[in-house]
Design a protein around this motif. Structure first.
Motif, PDB file in Angstrom:
ATOM      1  N   ALA A 211      72.951   2.564  39.581  1.00  0.00           N
ATOM      2  CA  ALA A 211      73.832   2.607  40.751  1.00  0.00           C
ATOM      3  C   ALA A 211      74.706   3.850  40.719  1.00  0.00           C
ATOM      4  O   ALA A 211      74.827   4.572  41.714  1.00  0.00           O
ATOM      5  N   GLY A 212      75.311   4.121  39.567  1.00  0.00           N
ATOM      6  CA  GLY A 212      76.166   5.293  39.446  1.00  0.00           C
ATOM      7  C   GLY A 212      75.393   6.588  39.523  1.00  0.00           C
ATOM      8  O   GLY A 212      75.859   7.570  40.114  1.00  0.00           O
ATOM      9  N   GLY A 213      74.208   6.606  38.937  1.00  0.00           N
ATOM     10  CA  GLY A 213      73.381   7.804  38.977  1.00  0.00           C
ATOM     11  C   GLY A 213      72.984   8.160  40.386  1.00  0.00           C
ATOM     12  O   GLY A 213      72.959   9.335  40.766  1.00  0.00           O
ATOM     13  N   ASN A 214      72.673   7.140  41.195  1.00  0.00           N
ATOM     14  CA  ASN A 214      72.304   7.385  42.581  1.00  0.00           C
ATOM     15  C   ASN A 214      73.494   7.915  43.376  1.00  0.00           C
ATOM     16  O   ASN A 214      73.368   8.864  44.155  1.00  0.00           O
ATOM     17  N   ILE A 215      74.663   7.329  43.159  1.00  0.00           N
ATOM     18  CA  ILE A 215      75.861   7.750  43.882  1.00  0.00           C
ATOM     19  C   ILE A 215      76.246   9.185  43.530  1.00  0.00           C
ATOM     20  O   ILE A 215      76.670   9.963  44.386  1.00  0.00           O
ATOM     21  N   CYS A 216      76.084   9.545  42.261  1.00  0.00           N
ATOM     22  CA  CYS A 216      76.491  10.873  41.796  1.00  0.00           C
ATOM     23  C   CYS A 216      75.391  11.921  41.924  1.00  0.00           C
ATOM     24  O   CYS A 216      75.609  13.080  41.574  1.00  0.00           O
ATOM     25  N   GLY A 217      74.220  11.530  42.384  1.00  0.00           N
ATOM     26  CA  GLY A 217      73.084  12.433  42.411  1.00  0.00           C
ATOM     27  C   GLY A 217      73.229  13.590  43.378  1.00  0.00           C
ATOM     28  O   GLY A 217      74.152  13.651  44.202  1.00  0.00           O
ATOM     29  N   GLN A 218      72.291  14.513  43.292  1.00  0.00           N
ATOM     30  CA  GLN A 218      72.279  15.679  44.170  1.00  0.00           C
ATOM     31  C   GLN A 218      71.410  15.467  45.408  1.00  0.00           C
ATOM     32  O   GLN A 218      71.592  16.126  46.417  1.00  0.00           O
ATOM     33  N   ILE A 219      70.439  14.561  45.313  1.00  0.00           N
ATOM     34  CA  ILE A 219      69.602  14.288  46.472  1.00  0.00           C
ATOM     35  C   ILE A 219      70.490  13.724  47.577  1.00  0.00           C
ATOM     36  O   ILE A 219      71.415  12.940  47.304  1.00  0.00           O
ATOM     37  N   PHE A 220      70.254  14.110  48.821  1.00  0.00           N
ATOM     38  CA  PHE A 220      71.252  13.800  49.845  1.00  0.00           C
ATOM     39  C   PHE A 220      71.234  12.361  50.340  1.00  0.00           C
ATOM     40  O   PHE A 220      72.178  11.918  50.992  1.00  0.00           O
ATOM     41  N   TYR A 221      70.215  11.573  50.022  1.00  0.00           N
ATOM     42  CA  TYR A 221      70.174  10.194  50.523  1.00  0.00           C
ATOM     43  C   TYR A 221      71.274   9.323  49.894  1.00  0.00           C
ATOM     44  O   TYR A 221      72.124   8.799  50.587  1.00  0.00           O
ATOM     45  N   ARG A 222      71.219   9.124  48.596  1.00  0.00           N
ATOM     46  CA  ARG A 222      72.240   8.381  47.844  1.00  0.00           C
ATOM     47  C   ARG A 222      72.650   7.074  48.543  1.00  0.00           C
ATOM     48  O   ARG A 222      73.831   6.767  48.719  1.00  0.00           O
ATOM     49  N   GLU A 223      71.645   6.275  48.908  1.00  0.00           N
ATOM     50  CA  GLU A 223      71.899   5.057  49.679  1.00  0.00           C
ATOM     51  C   GLU A 223      72.805   4.051  48.982  1.00  0.00           C
ATOM     52  O   GLU A 223      73.468   3.244  49.637  1.00  0.00           O
TER      53      GLU A 223
END
Length: 285
Positions: free
Chosen positions: A111-123
């Motif tokens: 969950a945290g990795g997705n929120i902090c990621g560089q890919i612009f979706y970050r659902e």
């Protein structure tokens, strides 16, 4: 495979993780925190990212919690999307993350990795934006708690050496009516065109969007328009779209015009789901 060497650390406490970061930073190793790691691995393979030290936060207890504490749900940043989906303590979050990538990838993405990621979706950030969640952030200066609206603006605003520990959500929001809709150009495969998550709260419908622009967002102006009870639903949607103040993506997944067309229809579907009785009543007249 990595074409260079780096040091790997797996601290067991927040304080240890922050201390290792400071030490590695002072040695010029450009350290990086690591939870799921899928994006880091991808970027390294593309030679778009290089670090001399990786700090894995998955052994930190606070980063793995997923439980109700008094009137709040605590969601650790190191929880995999699969775990979030299986435990289903936050149905809106579970539904939103259930369509991110495929099952194999969700077993690793956090969950945290997705929120902090560089890919612009970050659902994964959408449900937390909708519920005005509070984030716990930690670093060498200790821990701090901040409303998500104060620390997420296009991306999570972290000071150097800080990392996301967990998200805190008021229990009442986990029990409210919701809907999360992902639209793809190619049916059920490929990257999403856009994702829209919505929550029916006391003050009206809240909406957060991913894939329309280069970052996920929630717009107070759009929500005000969508909740204009003096207007018919179609007029509310048209007004909301006219208030968009973000650059619309125009790429191989879809043109800007097509994205707006899909968003308009998705908002209508959200009204149908959350305000179906009212919608039918208005259309009859």
């Amino acid at each position: 495979m990595s074409s260079y060497n780096f040091e790997y650390y797996k601290p067991k406490s927040i304080e240890e993780a922050a201390s290792i970061f400071d030490q590695m930073d002072q040695q010029g190793k450009d350290p990086m925190y690591f939870s799921g790691g899928t994006e880091i691995i991808t970027l390294r393979r593309l030679n778009q990212l290089k670090t001399g030290a990786v700090i894995d936060i998955k052994a930190i207890q606070e980063c793995n919690v997923f439980e109700f504490h008094e009137d709040s749900l605590l969601t650790g940043a190191a929880l995999t999307l699969t775990k979030v989906e299986e435990l289903n303590l936050f149905p809106l979050l579970s539904q939103t993350v259930s369509e991110i990538a495929d099952k194999t990838a969700r077993n690793k993405i956090t969950a945290g990795g997705n929120i902090c990621g560089q890919i612009f979706y970050r659902e994964a950030v959408l449900p937390f934006l909708l519920t005005d969640s509070e984030l716990m952030i930690a670093g060498s200066d200790g821990r701090r708690n901040a409303p998500i609206k104060d620390v997420f603006n296009k991306q999570l605003l972290l000071n150097r050496g800080e990392f996301l520990v967990q998200m805190k959500t008021n229990r009442k929001y986990t029990e409210m009516p919701f809907v999360s809709i992902k639209r793809r150009r190619q049916w059920n495969t490929g990257y999403p065109l856009l994702t829209v998550a919505a929550l029916k709260a006391e003050q009206g419908i809240r909406v957060a969007i991913s894939g329309l622009t280069h970052f996920p967002f929630r717009s107070a102006q759009m929500e005000d328009a969508l909740n204009r009870t003096d207007l018919a639903f179609e007029k509310r949607i048209n007004l909301a779209l006219s208030l968009l103040d973000v650059p619309i993506l125009n790429d191989t997944e879809g043109s800007a015009r097509y994205r707006l067309f899909v968003l308009k229809n998705t908002l209508y579907d959200i009204f149908q789901e959350l305000e179906g009785d009212k919608l039918a009543s208005i259309e009859e007249h």
